[in-house]
Design a protein around this motif. Sequence first.
Motif, PDB file in Angstrom:
ATOM      1  N   GLN A  38     -29.949  37.794   4.175  1.00  0.00           N
ATOM      2  CA  GLN A  38     -29.863  38.485   2.889  1.00  0.00           C
ATOM      3  C   GLN A  38     -29.735  37.495   1.746  1.00  0.00           C
ATOM      4  OE1 GLN A  38     -26.379  40.898   3.780  1.00  0.00           O
ATOM      5  NE2 GLN A  38     -27.649  42.730   3.944  1.00  0.00           N
ATOM      6  N   LEU A  39     -30.281  37.902   0.607  1.00  0.00           N
ATOM      7  CA  LEU A  39     -30.065  37.204  -0.654  1.00  0.00           C
ATOM      8  C   LEU A  39     -28.984  37.984  -1.395  1.00  0.00           C
ATOM      9  CD1 LEU A  39     -31.394  34.807  -2.348  1.00  0.00           C
ATOM     10  CD2 LEU A  39     -32.438  36.636  -3.691  1.00  0.00           C
ATOM     11  N   LEU A  40     -27.879  37.310  -1.720  1.00  0.00           N
ATOM     12  CA  LEU A  40     -26.712  37.977  -2.287  1.00  0.00           C
ATOM     13  C   LEU A  40     -26.384  37.445  -3.677  1.00  0.00           C
ATOM     14  CD1 LEU A  40     -24.482  37.655   0.903  1.00  0.00           C
ATOM     15  CD2 LEU A  40     -25.657  39.733   0.152  1.00  0.00           C
ATOM     16  N   GLN A  41     -25.745  38.263  -4.463  1.00  0.00           N
ATOM     17  CA  GLN A  41     -25.207  37.789  -5.729  1.00  0.00           C
ATOM     18  C   GLN A  41     -24.047  36.844  -5.430  1.00  0.00           C
ATOM     19  OE1 GLN A  41     -24.779  40.851  -8.913  1.00  0.00           O
ATOM     20  NE2 GLN A  41     -25.345  42.278  -7.297  1.00  0.00           N
ATOM     21  N   SER A  42     -23.921  35.786  -6.220  1.00  0.00           N
ATOM     22  CA  SER A  42     -22.791  34.880  -6.045  1.00  0.00           C
ATOM     23  C   SER A  42     -22.151  34.601  -7.394  1.00  0.00           C
ATOM     24  CB  SER A  42     -23.225  33.561  -5.387  1.00  0.00           C
ATOM     25  OG  SER A  42     -24.012  32.788  -6.266  1.00  0.00           O
ATOM     26  N   GLN A  43     -20.921  34.223  -7.339  1.00  0.00           N
ATOM     27  CA  GLN A  43     -20.151  33.933  -8.545  1.00  0.00           C
ATOM     28  C   GLN A  43     -19.669  32.492  -8.473  1.00  0.00           C
ATOM     29  OE1 GLN A  43     -16.195  35.886  -9.269  1.00  0.00           O
ATOM     30  NE2 GLN A  43     -17.310  36.788 -10.984  1.00  0.00           N
ATOM     31  N   VAL A  44     -20.008  31.706  -9.488  1.00  0.00           N
ATOM     32  CA  VAL A  44     -19.610  30.300  -9.516  1.00  0.00           C
ATOM     33  C   VAL A  44     -18.107  30.208  -9.776  1.00  0.00           C
ATOM     34  CG1 VAL A  44     -19.906  28.080 -10.662  1.00  0.00           C
ATOM     35  CG2 VAL A  44     -21.889  29.572 -10.311  1.00  0.00           C
ATOM     36  N   GLN A  45     -17.410  29.475  -8.908  1.00  0.00           N
ATOM     37  CA  GLN A  45     -15.970  29.282  -9.053  1.00  0.00           C
ATOM     38  C   GLN A  45     -15.628  27.917  -9.652  1.00  0.00           C
ATOM     39  OE1 GLN A  45     -13.486  31.839  -7.843  1.00  0.00           O
ATOM     40  NE2 GLN A  45     -15.435  32.818  -8.314  1.00  0.00           N
ATOM     41  N   GLU A  46     -16.464  26.935  -9.338  1.00  0.00           N
ATOM     42  CA  GLU A  46     -16.163  25.577  -9.777  1.00  0.00           C
ATOM     43  C   GLU A  46     -17.433  24.750  -9.785  1.00  0.00           C
ATOM     44  OE1 GLU A  46     -13.489  21.715  -8.281  1.00  0.00           O
ATOM     45  OE2 GLU A  46     -13.554  23.558  -7.104  1.00  0.00           O
ATOM     46  N   VAL A  47     -17.549  23.826 -10.720  1.00  0.00           N
ATOM     47  CA  VAL A  47     -18.662  22.879 -10.759  1.00  0.00           C
ATOM     48  C   VAL A  47     -18.093  21.478 -10.632  1.00  0.00           C
ATOM     49  CG1 VAL A  47     -20.623  21.971 -12.045  1.00  0.00           C
ATOM     50  CG2 VAL A  47     -20.054  24.406 -12.213  1.00  0.00           C
ATOM     51  N   LYS A  48     -18.401  20.827  -9.533  1.00  0.00           N
ATOM     52  CA  LYS A  48     -17.984  19.444  -9.336  1.00  0.00           C
ATOM     53  C   LYS A  48     -19.026  18.541  -9.975  1.00  0.00           C
ATOM     54  CE  LYS A  48     -17.298  15.992  -5.701  1.00  0.00           C
ATOM     55  NZ  LYS A  48     -17.421  15.737  -4.246  1.00  0.00           N
ATOM     56  N   GLU A  49     -18.616  17.727 -10.902  1.00  0.00           N
ATOM     57  CA  GLU A  49     -19.546  16.902 -11.674  1.00  0.00           C
ATOM     58  C   GLU A  49     -20.216  15.861 -10.785  1.00  0.00           C
ATOM     59  OE1 GLU A  49     -19.482  13.775 -15.457  1.00  0.00           O
ATOM     60  OE2 GLU A  49     -17.865  15.224 -15.195  1.00  0.00           O
ATOM     61  N   HIS A 101     -20.512  41.602  -3.906  1.00  0.00           N
ATOM     62  CA  HIS A 101     -21.426  42.735  -3.742  1.00  0.00           C
ATOM     63  C   HIS A 101     -22.238  42.561  -2.462  1.00  0.00           C
ATOM     64  CE1 HIS A 101     -21.436  43.648  -8.369  1.00  0.00           C
ATOM     65  NE2 HIS A 101     -20.284  43.945  -7.778  1.00  0.00           N
ATOM     66  N   THR A 102     -21.564  42.155  -1.373  1.00  0.00           N
ATOM     67  CA  THR A 102     -22.285  41.901  -0.127  1.00  0.00           C
ATOM     68  C   THR A 102     -22.893  43.172   0.465  1.00  0.00           C
ATOM     69  OG1 THR A 102     -20.185  42.084   1.084  1.00  0.00           O
ATOM     70  CG2 THR A 102     -20.897  39.873   0.437  1.00  0.00           C
ATOM     71  N   SER A 103     -22.354  44.333   0.074  1.00  0.00           N
ATOM     72  CA  SER A 103     -22.918  45.590   0.571  1.00  0.00           C
ATOM     73  C   SER A 103     -24.141  46.031  -0.232  1.00  0.00           C
ATOM     74  CB  SER A 103     -21.857  46.698   0.536  1.00  0.00           C
ATOM     75  OG  SER A 103     -21.414  46.914  -0.798  1.00  0.00           O
ATOM     76  N   ASP A 104     -24.439  45.307  -1.305  1.00  0.00           N
ATOM     77  CA  ASP A 104     -25.571  45.630  -2.170  1.00  0.00           C
ATOM     78  C   ASP A 104     -26.397  44.362  -2.409  1.00  0.00           C
ATOM     79  OD1 ASP A 104     -27.290  46.993  -3.879  1.00  0.00           O
ATOM     80  OD2 ASP A 104     -25.995  46.720  -5.638  1.00  0.00           O
ATOM     81  N   PRO A 105     -27.090  43.867  -1.381  1.00  0.00           N
ATOM     82  CA  PRO A 105     -27.816  42.594  -1.508  1.00  0.00           C
ATOM     83  C   PRO A 105     -28.975  42.686  -2.490  1.00  0.00           C
ATOM     84  CG  PRO A 105     -28.396  43.685   0.545  1.00  0.00           C
ATOM     85  CD  PRO A 105     -27.263  44.480  -0.049  1.00  0.00           C
ATOM     86  N   LEU A 106     -29.347  41.517  -3.033  1.00  0.00           N
ATOM     87  CA  LEU A 106     -30.500  41.449  -3.927  1.00  0.00           C
ATOM     88  C   LEU A 106     -31.803  41.622  -3.153  1.00  0.00           C
ATOM     89  CD1 LEU A 106     -29.407  38.383  -6.106  1.00  0.00           C
ATOM     90  CD2 LEU A 106     -29.495  40.776  -6.839  1.00  0.00           C
ATOM     91  N   GLY A 107     -31.785  41.242  -1.895  1.00  0.00           N
ATOM     92  CA  GLY A 107     -32.999  41.369  -1.097  1.00  0.00           C
ATOM     93  C   GLY A 107     -32.782  40.900   0.324  1.00  0.00           C
ATOM     94  N   ASN A 108     -33.825  41.049   1.133  1.00  0.00           N
ATOM     95  CA  ASN A 108     -33.787  40.640   2.530  1.00  0.00           C
ATOM     96  C   ASN A 108     -34.676  39.422   2.750  1.00  0.00           C
ATOM     97  OD1 ASN A 108     -32.105  42.802   3.479  1.00  0.00           O
ATOM     98  ND2 ASN A 108     -33.870  44.158   3.262  1.00  0.00           N
ATOM     99  N   LEU A 109     -34.156  38.442   3.467  1.00  0.00           N
ATOM    100  CA  LEU A 109     -34.914  37.232   3.753  1.00  0.00           C
ATOM    101  C   LEU A 109     -35.933  37.489   4.850  1.00  0.00           C
ATOM    102  CD1 LEU A 109     -32.158  34.458   3.830  1.00  0.00           C
ATOM    103  CD2 LEU A 109     -33.526  35.225   1.898  1.00  0.00           C
ATOM    104  N   GLN A 110     -37.127  36.944   4.665  1.00  0.00           N
ATOM    105  CA  GLN A 110     -38.164  37.025   5.686  1.00  0.00           C
ATOM    106  C   GLN A 110     -38.646  35.651   6.128  1.00  0.00           C
ATOM    107  OE1 GLN A 110     -41.436  39.614   4.692  1.00  0.00           O
ATOM    108  NE2 GLN A 110     -40.130  41.304   4.075  1.00  0.00           N
TER     109      GLN A 110
END
Length: 354
Positions: free
Chosen positions: A188-199, A214-223
């Motif tokens: 699955q392709l899922l929405q993600s939220q950035v928590q930290e950016v390591k420089e 939103h793992t129950s509502d994926p953006l799409g399915n990987l093929q």
Amino acid sequence: MRGSVKKSALILGVLLLSIAAAGQVFPGRDSQADVPVVTERVLVPGGQSVGVRMDVRGVLVVGLEEIENETGEKINPGLVSGLQIGDTILSINGTKVSSADEVQTLVNEIRDTVKLKVKRNGQKMTVTVKPVLSKKDGLYKLGIWVKDKTAGIGTLTYYDPANNTFGALGHGIVDVETNSILPVESGQLLQSQVQEVKEGRDGSPGEIRGIFYHTSDPLGNLQKNCRFGVFGKASKAISNPVYSDPIPVGTQDQVEKGKAYILSTLGNNEIHKYEVQIERIKRQKEPDDKSMIIRVTDPELIEESGGIVQGMSGSPIIQNGRIVGAVTHVFVNDAKRGYGIFIQWMLEESADLK
């Protein structure tokens, strides 16, 4: 590459075609000239931080180990039988396996010599292995470490509204132990939220760290997972707040040295447009994921991340109002510079999705 910077790194953040000219020909002909009506192919640019969760087809061998039997003798049955790191186990005695648990269960049900159907470098073969009864835990073992799942953070490259497909990352997901492309069983392709950016710093690539939601509502399915990215079908239309309308595709002949932009999501979890320079272009007859060299010039991006960091792979490259490619690698010794792939190579890979 022959420059001073030779090392580069894949930039999938860790959590754990040639297209038809510049457009598509649609059915129907101009009533006056009786010639095909051609409309440019357009895509919705990405830039969103996305999570990739993938089940591997078969079971990937990522390590071999010695097993101490009941008499104290140390044996590696997998190695003795000819198994290799990077092999994918497809079945055991004719029974398909798709997880490490299934392998362990079957081996301990059989408790004797097993025939493994194995895929190695694209070729299928049969390997016969006699399991060893482990003195440590009383289980029959093949002396292998296996993997059946993987996950990570990257960036969406595009959404195609014409066929509801997407492409992301710009390079394949590989197993770090074997450096082999992992075959997709499902994912699955899922929405993600950035928590930290390591420089990122010269000699030490930075990293975007995030979480899936939103793992129950994926953006799409990987093929498909291949050298040029991950591809699949979207669950619903994907929009971009920076570009309200789809933009044309640019072929490699339309890419030029000079100013361009990339779209990426960093600490504020919003897609931003950052200025870069395309410094070198490699005209390619065959697909390759190192089509151009880009350098980050945007002060805001340099301040926030130091340049290109792991997790930005797939960030679309836009020049002269066209989507021309995606970021794929960062130079380990120069965080402001990296490679990009021509978008046409990614689109070629998604052409056979159903």
